[in-house]
Design a protein around this motif. Structure first.
Motif, PDB file in Angstrom:
ATOM      1  N   ILE A  36       1.209  -3.959 -10.128  1.00  0.00           N
ATOM      2  CA  ILE A  36       0.194  -3.735  -9.837  1.00  0.00           C
ATOM      3  C   ILE A  36       0.136  -2.572 -10.378  1.00  0.00           C
ATOM      4  CG2 ILE A  36      -0.961  -4.697  -8.048  1.00  0.00           C
ATOM      5  CD1 ILE A  36      -0.724  -2.133  -6.196  1.00  0.00           C
ATOM      6  N   SER A  37      -0.054  -1.390 -10.903  1.00  0.00           N
ATOM      7  CA  SER A  37      -0.061  -0.058 -11.669  1.00  0.00           C
ATOM      8  C   SER A  37       0.780   1.145 -10.512  1.00  0.00           C
ATOM      9  CB  SER A  37      -0.875   0.581 -12.240  1.00  0.00           C
ATOM     10  OG  SER A  37      -2.312   0.948 -11.476  1.00  0.00           O
ATOM     11  N   ARG A  38       1.372   1.896 -10.690  1.00  0.00           N
ATOM     12  CA  ARG A  38       1.597   2.885  -9.462  1.00  0.00           C
ATOM     13  C   ARG A  38       0.372   4.145  -9.077  1.00  0.00           C
ATOM     14  NH1 ARG A  38       1.815   8.156  -9.792  1.00  0.00           N
ATOM     15  NH2 ARG A  38       2.629   8.920  -8.215  1.00  0.00           N
ATOM     16  N   ARG A  39      -0.742   3.448  -9.985  1.00  0.00           N
ATOM     17  CA  ARG A  39      -1.779   4.474 -10.217  1.00  0.00           C
ATOM     18  C   ARG A  39      -2.588   3.689  -8.828  1.00  0.00           C
ATOM     19  NH1 ARG A  39      -4.292   8.912  -7.431  1.00  0.00           N
ATOM     20  NH2 ARG A  39      -3.133   9.823  -9.488  1.00  0.00           N
ATOM     21  N   MET A  40      -2.694   2.228  -8.669  1.00  0.00           N
ATOM     22  CA  MET A  40      -3.307   1.707  -7.629  1.00  0.00           C
ATOM     23  C   MET A  40      -2.710   1.758  -6.736  1.00  0.00           C
ATOM     24  SD  MET A  40      -5.838  -0.427  -7.175  1.00  0.00           S
ATOM     25  CE  MET A  40      -6.264  -1.677  -6.620  1.00  0.00           C
ATOM     26  N   LEU A  41      -0.873   1.569  -6.398  1.00  0.00           N
ATOM     27  CA  LEU A  41      -0.776   1.804  -5.408  1.00  0.00           C
ATOM     28  C   LEU A  41      -0.965   3.459  -4.564  1.00  0.00           C
ATOM     29  CD1 LEU A  41       1.290   1.017  -3.000  1.00  0.00           C
ATOM     30  CD2 LEU A  41       3.104   1.465  -4.408  1.00  0.00           C
ATOM     31  N   ASN A  43      -3.951   4.772  -5.035  1.00  0.00           N
ATOM     32  CA  ASN A  43      -5.385   5.354  -4.178  1.00  0.00           C
ATOM     33  C   ASN A  43      -5.441   3.772  -3.427  1.00  0.00           C
ATOM     34  OD1 ASN A  43      -6.333   6.202  -6.383  1.00  0.00           O
ATOM     35  ND2 ASN A  43      -6.550   4.809  -7.572  1.00  0.00           N
ATOM     36  N   ILE A  44      -4.135   2.567  -2.701  1.00  0.00           N
ATOM     37  CA  ILE A  44      -4.505   2.152  -1.640  1.00  0.00           C
ATOM     38  C   ILE A  44      -3.872   2.845  -0.965  1.00  0.00           C
ATOM     39  CG2 ILE A  44      -3.283  -0.069  -0.357  1.00  0.00           C
ATOM     40  CD1 ILE A  44      -3.604  -0.893  -3.389  1.00  0.00           C
ATOM     41  N   GLU A  45      -2.740   3.548  -1.210  1.00  0.00           N
ATOM     42  CA  GLU A  45      -2.166   4.134   0.232  1.00  0.00           C
ATOM     43  C   GLU A  45      -2.720   5.314   0.582  1.00  0.00           C
ATOM     44  OE1 GLU A  45       2.039   5.757  -0.432  1.00  0.00           O
ATOM     45  OE2 GLU A  45       3.028   3.729  -0.170  1.00  0.00           O
ATOM     46  N   ALA A  46      -3.760   6.111  -0.186  1.00  0.00           N
ATOM     47  CA  ALA A  46      -4.800   6.926   0.487  1.00  0.00           C
ATOM     48  C   ALA A  46      -5.860   7.131   1.051  1.00  0.00           C
ATOM     49  CB  ALA A  46      -5.394   8.322  -1.504  1.00  0.00           C
ATOM     50  N   GLY A  47      -6.481   5.459   0.865  1.00  0.00           N
ATOM     51  CA  GLY A  47      -7.672   4.739   1.356  1.00  0.00           C
ATOM     52  C   GLY A  47      -8.486   4.525   0.725  1.00  0.00           C
ATOM     53  N   GLU A  48      -8.415   4.934  -1.107  1.00  0.00           N
ATOM     54  CA  GLU A  48      -9.547   4.822  -1.445  1.00  0.00           C
ATOM     55  C   GLU A  48      -9.808   3.969  -2.752  1.00  0.00           C
ATOM     56  OE1 GLU A  48      -8.072   8.797  -4.030  1.00  0.00           O
ATOM     57  OE2 GLU A  48      -8.275   9.575  -2.688  1.00  0.00           O
ATOM     58  N   SER A  49      -8.813   2.903  -2.280  1.00  0.00           N
ATOM     59  CA  SER A  49      -8.634   1.958  -3.034  1.00  0.00           C
ATOM     60  C   SER A  49      -8.668   0.143  -2.220  1.00  0.00           C
ATOM     61  CB  SER A  49      -8.477   1.369  -4.713  1.00  0.00           C
ATOM     62  OG  SER A  49      -8.343   0.179  -5.356  1.00  0.00           O
ATOM     63  N   ASN A  50      -8.631  -0.853  -2.517  1.00  0.00           N
ATOM     64  CA  ASN A  50      -8.387  -1.698  -1.618  1.00  0.00           C
ATOM     65  C   ASN A  50      -8.233  -2.966  -2.290  1.00  0.00           C
ATOM     66  OD1 ASN A  50      -8.227  -4.042   0.661  1.00  0.00           O
ATOM     67  ND2 ASN A  50     -10.290  -4.100   0.849  1.00  0.00           N
ATOM     68  N   ALA A  51      -6.863  -3.366  -2.518  1.00  0.00           N
ATOM     69  CA  ALA A  51      -6.437  -4.533  -3.742  1.00  0.00           C
ATOM     70  C   ALA A  51      -6.792  -5.602  -2.633  1.00  0.00           C
ATOM     71  CB  ALA A  51      -4.860  -4.466  -2.748  1.00  0.00           C
ATOM     72  N   SER A  52      -6.707  -7.045  -3.997  1.00  0.00           N
ATOM     73  CA  SER A  52      -7.363  -8.106  -3.920  1.00  0.00           C
ATOM     74  C   SER A  52      -6.684  -8.613  -2.632  1.00  0.00           C
ATOM     75  CB  SER A  52      -7.648  -8.906  -5.382  1.00  0.00           C
ATOM     76  OG  SER A  52      -6.205  -9.600  -5.730  1.00  0.00           O
ATOM     77  N   ILE A  53      -6.916 -10.234  -2.043  1.00  0.00           N
ATOM     78  CA  ILE A  53      -6.105 -10.809  -1.224  1.00  0.00           C
ATOM     79  C   ILE A  53      -4.987 -11.250  -2.048  1.00  0.00           C
ATOM     80  CG2 ILE A  53      -6.377 -13.107   0.171  1.00  0.00           C
ATOM     81  CD1 ILE A  53      -8.073 -10.449   1.730  1.00  0.00           C
ATOM     82  N   ALA A  54      -5.324 -12.055  -3.288  1.00  0.00           N
ATOM     83  CA  ALA A  54      -4.323 -12.642  -4.489  1.00  0.00           C
ATOM     84  C   ALA A  54      -3.134 -11.282  -3.900  1.00  0.00           C
ATOM     85  CB  ALA A  54      -4.314 -12.936  -5.577  1.00  0.00           C
ATOM     86  N   THR A  55      -2.908  -9.876  -4.063  1.00  0.00           N
ATOM     87  CA  THR A  55      -2.174  -9.061  -4.603  1.00  0.00           C
ATOM     88  C   THR A  55      -1.505  -8.774  -3.333  1.00  0.00           C
ATOM     89  OG1 THR A  55      -3.251  -8.191  -5.471  1.00  0.00           O
ATOM     90  CG2 THR A  55      -1.901  -6.796  -4.858  1.00  0.00           C
ATOM     91  N   TRP A  56      -2.143  -9.002  -1.476  1.00  0.00           N
ATOM     92  CA  TRP A  56      -2.245  -9.317  -0.662  1.00  0.00           C
ATOM     93  C   TRP A  56      -0.778  -9.934  -0.245  1.00  0.00           C
ATOM     94  CZ3 TRP A  56      -1.164  -3.999   1.211  1.00  0.00           C
ATOM     95  CH2 TRP A  56      -2.276  -3.391   1.104  1.00  0.00           C
ATOM     96  N   THR A  57      -1.180 -10.850  -0.553  1.00  0.00           N
ATOM     97  CA  THR A  57      -0.799 -12.321  -0.337  1.00  0.00           C
ATOM     98  C   THR A  57       0.760 -12.377  -0.950  1.00  0.00           C
ATOM     99  OG1 THR A  57      -1.897 -13.850  -1.490  1.00  0.00           O
ATOM    100  CG2 THR A  57      -2.243 -13.920   0.498  1.00  0.00           C
ATOM    101  N   SER A  58       0.760 -12.154  -1.981  1.00  0.00           N
ATOM    102  CA  SER A  58       2.065 -11.959  -3.158  1.00  0.00           C
ATOM    103  C   SER A  58       3.045 -10.663  -2.473  1.00  0.00           C
ATOM    104  CB  SER A  58       1.798 -11.588  -4.340  1.00  0.00           C
ATOM    105  OG  SER A  58       1.424 -10.313  -4.603  1.00  0.00           O
ATOM    106  N   TRP A  59       2.781  -9.663  -1.733  1.00  0.00           N
ATOM    107  CA  TRP A  59       3.357  -8.867  -1.177  1.00  0.00           C
ATOM    108  C   TRP A  59       4.797  -9.230  -1.106  1.00  0.00           C
ATOM    109  CZ3 TRP A  59       0.980  -3.307  -1.552  1.00  0.00           C
ATOM    110  CH2 TRP A  59       0.398  -3.090  -2.309  1.00  0.00           C
ATOM    111  N   PRO A  60       4.962 -10.008   0.052  1.00  0.00           N
ATOM    112  CA  PRO A  60       6.176 -10.597   0.514  1.00  0.00           C
ATOM    113  C   PRO A  60       6.931 -11.666   0.623  1.00  0.00           C
ATOM    114  CG  PRO A  60       4.329 -11.191   2.111  1.00  0.00           C
ATOM    115  CD  PRO A  60       3.269 -10.376   0.604  1.00  0.00           C
ATOM    116  N   ARG A  61       6.548 -12.074  -1.394  1.00  0.00           N
ATOM    117  CA  ARG A  61       7.293 -12.530  -1.597  1.00  0.00           C
ATOM    118  C   ARG A  61       8.051 -11.304  -2.743  1.00  0.00           C
ATOM    119  NH1 ARG A  61       3.256 -15.901  -1.854  1.00  0.00           N
ATOM    120  NH2 ARG A  61       3.168 -15.311  -4.380  1.00  0.00           N
TER     121      ARG A  61
END
Length: 64
Positions: A36-41, A43-61
């Protein structure tokens, strides 16, 4: 957004930021590894955006 959803999003955001910092990752490095883009991250860390389920499930790998 309901209060419960907002609370969950805030907890996820805080936990993600804490885990990233504990691993010594910059926002840029984690965003690159997560595909994902740094800007998206930011926004996610600031609680201003939400990642898709596909993004969340790919992160552990991609995390390690």
């Amino acid at each position: 957004m309901s209060n419960g959803s907002l609370e969950v999003m805030q907890n996820v955001s805080a936990n993600l930021r804490q885990a990233r910092q504990q691993q010594g990752y910059s926002q840029e490095r984690l965003a690159e590894r997560a595909g994902i883009s740094r800007r998206m991250l930011v926004n996610i860390e600031a609680g201003e955006s939400n990642a898709s389920i596909a993004t969340w499930t790919s992160w552990p790998r991609r995390w390690g």
